[in-house]
Scaffold this motif. Structure first.
Motif, short mmCIF file in Angstrom:
data_model
loop_
_atom_site.label_atom_id
_atom_site.label_comp_id
_atom_site.label_asym_id
_atom_site.label_seq_id
_atom_site.Cartn_x
_atom_site.Cartn_y
_atom_site.Cartn_z
N LYS A 242 -1.74 7.70 6.05
CA LYS A 242 -2.90 7.46 5.18
C LYS A 242 -2.57 7.79 3.74
O LYS A 242 -2.91 7.06 2.80
N ASP A 243 -1.87 8.90 3.55
CA ASP A 243 -1.49 9.31 2.19
C ASP A 243 -0.52 8.32 1.56
O ASP A 243 -0.56 8.10 0.33
N ILE A 244 0.36 7.74 2.36
CA ILE A 244 1.29 6.74 1.84
C ILE A 244 0.53 5.50 1.35
O ILE A 244 0.80 4.97 0.27
N LEU A 245 -0.44 5.05 2.13
CA LEU A 245 -1.26 3.92 1.71
C LEU A 245 -1.98 4.22 0.39
O LEU A 245 -2.03 3.39 -0.52
N LEU A 246 -2.54 5.41 0.30
CA LEU A 246 -3.26 5.79 -0.92
C LEU A 246 -2.32 5.87 -2.12
O LEU A 246 -2.71 5.54 -3.25
N PHE A 247 -1.09 6.31 -1.89
CA PHE A 247 -0.11 6.39 -2.97
C PHE A 247 0.11 5.02 -3.60
O PHE A 247 0.06 4.87 -4.83
N TRP A 248 0.34 4.00 -2.77
CA TRP A 248 0.62 2.66 -3.30
C TRP A 248 -0.64 2.00 -3.83
O TRP A 248 -0.59 1.27 -4.83
N ALA A 249 -1.78 2.25 -3.20
CA ALA A 249 -3.03 1.70 -3.72
C ALA A 249 -3.32 2.27 -5.11
O ALA A 249 -3.83 1.57 -5.98
N SER A 250 -2.96 3.53 -5.31
CA SER A 250 -3.19 4.15 -6.62
C SER A 250 -2.31 3.52 -7.70
O SER A 250 -2.64 3.59 -8.89
N LYS A 251 -1.21 2.90 -7.30
CA LYS A 251 -0.34 2.21 -8.26
C LYS A 251 -0.95 0.89 -8.73
O LYS A 251 -0.53 0.34 -9.75
N GLY A 252 -1.91 0.37 -7.95
CA GLY A 252 -2.52 -0.90 -8.31
C GLY A 252 -2.19 -2.04 -7.37
O GLY A 252 -2.54 -3.20 -7.64
N VAL A 253 -1.51 -1.74 -6.24
CA VAL A 253 -1.20 -2.77 -5.24
C VAL A 253 -2.51 -3.35 -4.70
O VAL A 253 -3.47 -2.61 -4.44
N ASP A 254 -2.54 -4.65 -4.51
CA ASP A 254 -3.79 -5.33 -4.12
C ASP A 254 -3.95 -5.53 -2.62
O ASP A 254 -5.07 -5.72 -2.15
N ALA A 255 -2.83 -5.52 -1.88
CA ALA A 255 -2.93 -5.82 -0.46
C ALA A 255 -1.70 -5.27 0.27
O ALA A 255 -0.61 -5.19 -0.31
N PHE A 256 -1.90 -4.94 1.54
CA PHE A 256 -0.82 -4.50 2.39
C PHE A 256 -0.65 -5.48 3.56
O PHE A 256 -1.63 -5.79 4.26
N ARG A 257 0.57 -5.97 3.73
CA ARG A 257 0.90 -6.73 4.93
C ARG A 257 1.47 -5.71 5.92
O ARG A 257 2.51 -5.11 5.67
N CYS A 258 0.76 -5.48 7.01
CA CYS A 258 1.05 -4.37 7.91
C CYS A 258 1.89 -4.86 9.08
O CYS A 258 1.42 -5.61 9.95
N ASP A 259 3.14 -4.43 9.08
CA ASP A 259 4.13 -4.88 10.05
C ASP A 259 3.76 -4.40 11.45
O ASP A 259 3.44 -3.22 11.66
N MET A 260 3.83 -5.31 12.43
CA MET A 260 3.59 -5.00 13.84
C MET A 260 2.38 -4.07 14.00
O MET A 260 2.43 -3.05 14.68
N ALA A 261 1.28 -4.47 13.39
CA ALA A 261 0.09 -3.63 13.37
C ALA A 261 -0.42 -3.31 14.76
O ALA A 261 -1.00 -2.23 14.99
N GLU A 262 -0.22 -4.21 15.72
CA GLU A 262 -0.77 -3.98 17.05
C GLU A 262 0.03 -2.97 17.85
O GLU A 262 -0.40 -2.58 18.95
N MET A 263 1.16 -2.51 17.34
CA MET A 263 1.90 -1.45 18.00
C MET A 263 1.41 -0.07 17.58
O MET A 263 1.92 0.96 18.02
N VAL A 264 0.41 -0.05 16.70
CA VAL A 264 -0.22 1.17 16.22
C VAL A 264 -1.69 1.12 16.67
O VAL A 264 -2.32 0.07 16.58
N PRO A 265 -2.25 2.21 17.18
CA PRO A 265 -3.61 2.15 17.72
C PRO A 265 -4.65 1.74 16.69
O PRO A 265 -4.60 2.15 15.53
#
Length: 563
Positions: A242-265
């Motif tokens: 969660k903190d990693i996502l917030l780190f990049w969002a704080s930089k101004g990134v607009d979207a995340f393409r989440c690799d193999m999302a279904e392997m994570v609950p």
């Protein structure tokens, strides 16, 4: 807005100075594109081409065989790196930019921030990868903010599973990579206790076909004891990711393409996406998923868009290559009709074979009707992989990946099609065939971006009214539908998967005419792709005769009437 996404494999996009292309070559031999090579002029061209977002693939630091130890970056053991360049999905430091991409390695984050600024100034939004399921075998962050504990730093390695461990451990066993080459065997990689491998390989003997270069992250699921969930309190991995996502969002990134999302609950996604949206509500989340049974679960967890791979992509490929009936397209949208706006359509990405490869169509022009269908059926996003628009074949044998119809993500290489696209004037570099394809994509993508009937209009499938194959219409090789905007713009779209030009009668049922408030009678219709005019007659339960080019489509703008 209908997102139109351009996927750029950053390491390759703009590698114009090194054209040696030695299989398994080093970065010194084959070169590598740099973030600074992606100029404002290039980004403006991308925006003018019709794109709204750019997915810069492979920005985050990942394991590699290239030595950056002089910059304080630990070297990676070659036994657990795929290819000389390494996989961009074997993340080595979630808080850093890959040094391969930097002109000035110590200032690589500043170069990324400048790229982000250039992207936004060009009117584009930035998508980056978030790889939540696994990390590189030798993961270590040397760029994380002060006070951040590294993944695995606090693990109790005596336990195969603990909800507060970041990794899974194979107790009492050393990792075996028995497929090491002779060079790698000179200095064997040692990992004890062995950690579970990224593709859910919970033993110490991953094979060459496993994701052996990665470690599976632990989100609180005990796979060794019946997949028991331990989600309360939130596991350590949840908080760190969660903190990693917030780190990049704080930089101004607009979207995340989440690799193999279904392997994570999905429970993690509900937690993390909400935390991001609390501070950055505009940020989009795109999930790589392949299990239709889980689609709605992940949308409910907060994802904006999901890959439509096993549905529309696989169907269109089968129509192009295997003779499957074009009518099977109807079943694709019907199966996900309630979530169609959440599906991301594409014909290529880094995981799939290139359309023009010998393993797919062998000719990029054969997919033009699929391009129109996939991009224009709905208001949902459409994605293009750089090089697709001029027919990149993906048939180079770059090294680790071999000649498999894909553009390698593991090797240093200079791709001729990408050199053309990143030149100062791409139009001057293209062959006649490439220019034809390039201009076709340009027309289609700009229609998707600007025409209200496509960006936010209603969709009406005409295939059910044409199953009889009367009037020359072959429902196995043609597919027809209507898009209609609230302000009255009506588009009759017919795709032709046959190589021959056809003159067919498309039956428009009375229900479509009343539901869409269409005007009956003779009308002049403009094909928005070519600008050509056709005269057609719209009449209840009767054929409207239309000429459609072989391996092509028409997007006919016809007159409507007010409600």
């Amino acid at each position: 807005m209908k997102p139109i996404i351009y996927q750029i494999f950053t390491r390759l996009y703009g590698n114009n100075k090194h054209t040696t292309n030695l299989p398994n070559g080093s970065i010194e031999q084959n070169g590598c594109a740099k973030i600074n090579d992606i100029t404002s002029a290039q980004l403006k061209r991308i925006a003018s081409y019709g794109f709204t977002h750019v997915w810069f693939t492979g920005l985050i630091e990942h394991a590699t065989q290239t030595d950056y130890s002089q910059y304080g970056i630990a070297t990676d053991h070659p036994a657990v790196v795929k290819g000389r360049a390494g996989s961009p999905y074997a993340i080595k430091d979630y808080y850093d930019i890959d040094p391969d991409l930097a002109t000035d390695v110590p200032n690589r984050m500043s170069e990324f921030e400048s790229l982000l600024k250039r992207t936004h100034l060009a009117g584009l939004k930035m998508v980056i990868d978030f790889v939540p399921n696994h990390v590189a075998r030798q993961y270590h962050s040397d760029a994380s903010p002060k006070g951040v504990h590294d993944l695995g730093q606090d693990d109790d390695t005596s336990q195969s599973f603990s909800p507060q461990n970041n990794f899974y451990y194979i107790e009492g066993q050393t990792l075996h990579t028995d497929f090491d080459t002779e060079r790698r065997a000179l200095h064997p990689y040692r990992e004890y206790p062995a950690k579970a491998t990224g593709n859910d390989c919970f033993n110490a003997w991953p094979s060459r076909n496993d994701w052996y270069e990665t470690i599976k992250l632990n989100y609180g699921i005990d796979y060794m004891n019946g997949r028991q969930n331990h989600f309360t309190p939130p596991p350590s991995t949840w908080l760190k990711m969660k903190d990693i996502l917030l780190f990049w969002a704080s930089k101004g990134v607009d979207a995340f393409r989440c690799d193999m999302a279904e392997m994570v609950p999905a429970e993690f996604w509900r937690f993390a996406i909400q935390k991001v949206h609390d501070k950055y509500p505009h940020v989009l989340f795109i999930a790589e998923v392949y299990n239709p049974g889980e689609y709605r679960h992940y949308i409910a967890s907060g994802f904006n868009y999901l890959y439509d791979k096993v549905g529309l992509y696989d169907t269109l490929r089968a129509i192009i290559c295997d003779g499957r009936s074009a009518s099977s397209i109807t079943g694709c949208w019907q199966s996900i009709d309630d979530i169609r706006d959440h599906m991301l359509n594409f014909l290529e990405n880094h995981d799939e074979q290139r359309i023009a490869s010998a393993y797919f169509a062998g000719n990029a022009h054969k997919a033009l009707p699929a391009l129109v269908v996939s991009s224009m059926m709905g208001t949902n996003p459409f994605m293009v992989y750089a090089g697709q628009e001029i027919g990149e074949t993906g048939m180079d044998a770059e090294g680790f990946s071999g000649s498999d119809g894909r553009t390698s993500i593991f090797d240093y290489w200079s791709v001729p099609s990408l050199r053309k696209l990143t030149s100062s004037n791409p139009a001057n570099e293209l062959t006649t065939d490439e220019a034809t394809l390039y201009n076709y994509y340009y027309k289609v993508l700009n229609l998707c971006k600007k025409q209200p009937a496509i960006t936010n209009g209603a969709f009406y499938d005409l295939q059910y009214a044409n199953y009889s194959n009367k009037y020359g219409y072959n429902c196995d090789r043609q597919y027809a539908f209507i898009r209609k905007s609230d302000d009255g713009q009506t588009l009759l779209i017919v795709a032709n998967f046959d190589p021959n030009t056809v003159h067919v009668g498309v039956c428009i049922p009375s229900h479509a005419i009343s539901f869409l408030h269409l005007r009956c009678g003779l009308t002049s219709a403009t094909d928005l792709i070519t600008g050509n005019l056709q005269t057609i007659e719209v009449k209840e339960d009767s054929p409207a005769y239309i000429q459609v080019p072989g391996n092509g489509a028409v997007v006919l703008q016809i007159a409507g009437k007010a409600k």
